[in-house]
Scaffold this motif. Structure first.
Motif, short mmCIF file in Angstrom:
data_model
loop_
_atom_site.label_atom_id
_atom_site.label_comp_id
_atom_site.label_asym_id
_atom_site.label_seq_id
_atom_site.Cartn_x
_atom_site.Cartn_y
_atom_site.Cartn_z
N GLY A 184 5.80 -4.87 2.69
CA GLY A 184 6.00 -5.12 1.27
C GLY A 184 5.73 -3.88 0.44
O GLY A 184 4.65 -3.30 0.51
N VAL B 285 3.02 -9.68 -4.20
CA VAL B 285 3.81 -9.88 -2.98
C VAL B 285 3.19 -11.02 -2.18
O VAL B 285 1.97 -11.11 -2.04
CB VAL B 285 3.83 -8.59 -2.14
CG1 VAL B 285 4.53 -8.82 -0.82
CG2 VAL B 285 4.53 -7.48 -2.92
N ARG C 270 -5.79 -8.65 2.25
CA ARG C 270 -4.49 -8.96 1.65
C ARG C 270 -3.70 -7.68 1.38
O ARG C 270 -2.49 -7.63 1.61
CB ARG C 270 -4.68 -9.75 0.35
CG ARG C 270 -3.37 -9.98 -0.41
CD ARG C 270 -3.59 -10.80 -1.67
NE ARG C 270 -3.76 -12.20 -1.37
CZ ARG C 270 -2.77 -13.08 -1.19
NH1 ARG C 270 -1.51 -12.66 -1.25
NH2 ARG C 270 -3.01 -14.34 -0.95
N SER C 271 -4.38 -6.66 0.90
CA SER C 271 -3.71 -5.40 0.58
C SER C 271 -3.12 -4.76 1.84
O SER C 271 -1.96 -4.33 1.85
CB SER C 271 -4.69 -4.44 -0.09
OG SER C 271 -5.34 -5.05 -1.19
N ASP D 49 -4.46 -8.49 -4.11
CA ASP D 49 -3.96 -7.23 -3.59
C ASP D 49 -4.38 -6.11 -4.54
O ASP D 49 -3.83 -5.98 -5.64
CB ASP D 49 -2.44 -7.29 -3.47
CG ASP D 49 -1.81 -6.07 -2.81
OD1 ASP D 49 -2.43 -4.99 -2.85
OD2 ASP D 49 -0.70 -6.19 -2.26
N VAL E 144 1.80 -12.91 0.84
CA VAL E 144 1.26 -12.64 2.17
C VAL E 144 0.71 -13.96 2.69
O VAL E 144 -0.43 -14.33 2.40
CB VAL E 144 0.15 -11.56 2.13
CG1 VAL E 144 -0.35 -11.27 3.54
CG2 VAL E 144 0.66 -10.29 1.48
N ARG F 15 -0.17 -6.82 3.30
CA ARG F 15 1.10 -6.64 2.58
C ARG F 15 1.80 -5.34 2.99
O ARG F 15 3.01 -5.32 3.20
CB ARG F 15 0.83 -6.64 1.07
CG ARG F 15 2.11 -6.72 0.23
CD ARG F 15 2.48 -5.39 -0.37
NE ARG F 15 1.43 -4.93 -1.28
CZ ARG F 15 1.46 -3.76 -1.88
NH1 ARG F 15 2.46 -2.92 -1.67
NH2 ARG F 15 0.47 -3.38 -2.67
#
Length: 306
Positions: free
Chosen positions: A218, A228, A209-210, A239, A230, A213
């Motif tokens: 983002g 954010v 996820r990190s 994240d 995703v 993004r």
């Protein structure tokens, strides 16, 4: 469904590179080609090794070629440092294009009962990795580059190969993230989400996820607008650059299967195992607290102190 970071990167116009240090054709032990397509990858380093083990003038790959290795030295160079050199060349060759590179290092995968060999192989990577990081961190575009160093193994081959180092790695997998501050949210009191999460339960889903993004463009919300969005990420993932992982997060909440959660039943003695480690539900659990006093990731069962 969930998109790989390579699929997301390709949609954003990234130049992509995937590095393996052996011929992965038909290998059952790799995710690429088995769990996600390589169609979005521009350059695949493993093809170099496939050429080396090719059978016949037609270039066909030998059966079970993924089991063939070429040794630590190749053309007078340390073989396992070569992917890092190629990544540096990639950054130099495409200075104006966004880039995504992944390198899988065999010394990080080497596990055996011969602990001296494991240590030597791992230590041999120190010099090329240190040189690589030094060169990359000195680049002017590092203010727009994210680096993740990650080990995916931990305990291997069950009880016969357990020692102190594998116990610690299973509980705290080797993970380092080097990120520009613009992608990391401050939390106040001089702290930030990434630093706090260094002592929290974090999984590969969270890293996905990190990274997703950042790839999707983002910026950090700086704690103002919430996480954010995703769409391609797992809904339970966090994240780690932008949000603080709850200190009480459990393996169930992080979607870690019980068999791979070092802290499940760690404090519980299971009768009937005649001294063996583990339980019918968590065969690898129940050991690491005997070898290290660091229990921050484990929550003792009700009625059990420590």
């Amino acid at each position: 469904g969930m998109n790989s970071v390579f699929q997301l990167a390709k949609k954003r116009g990234y130049v992509t590179w995937f590095g393996e240090e052996f011929c992965t054709t038909d290998s059952p032990w790799v995710v690429q080609g088995n769990f996600f397509s390589m169609d979005e990858v521009d350059f695949q380093f493993h093809r170099l090794y496939c050429r080396m083990v090719a059978a016949g003038a037609d270039g066909t790959v030998a059966k079970d070629s993924w089991q063939i290795t070429a040794g630590a030295c190749l053309a007078g160079q340390y073989r396992y440092g070569m992917p890092l050199q190629v990544i540096k060349k990639l950054w130099e060759s495409y200075p104006d294009a966004p880039k995504l590179a992944f390198a899988s290092s065999l010394p990080a995968h080497y596990y055996t009962r011969k602990w001296d060999e494991v240590a030597v192989d791992a230590e041999a990577m120190d010099a090329p990795l240190s040189e690589f990081l030094g060169d990359m961190l000195a680049r002017p575009d590092m203010d727009n580059t994210l680096v993740v160093l990650r080990s995916d193994h931990g305990m291997q081959q069950g009880g016969q190969t357990e020692d102190y180092s594998t116990q610690v790695e299973q509980k705290r997998p080797f993970t380092y993230v080097i990120s520009p501050r613009k992608w990391v949210s401050p939390t106040g009191k001089g702290e930030d989400a990434l630093s706090i999460n260094a002592d929290r339960l974090v999984t590969g889903f969270d890293l996905h996820r990190s990274l997703a993004r950042v790839i999707l463009g983002g910026a950090s919300t700086a704690g103002k607008a919430g996480p954010v969005t995703v769409p391609s990420a797992a809904p339970w993932a966090i994240d780690v650059l932008d949000s603080v992982v709850p200190v009480e997060r459990t393996c169930a909440q992080a979607r870690v299967p019980i068999d791979f959660c070092a802290c499940v039943n760690e404090y519980v003695h299971v009768d009937g195992l005649k001294g063996d480690v583990g339980s019918p539900h968590a065969p690898r659990a129940g050991v690491c607290n005997f070898l290290t006093e660091n229990k921050r990731f484990c929550v003792a069962p009700e009625g059990v102190s420590g």
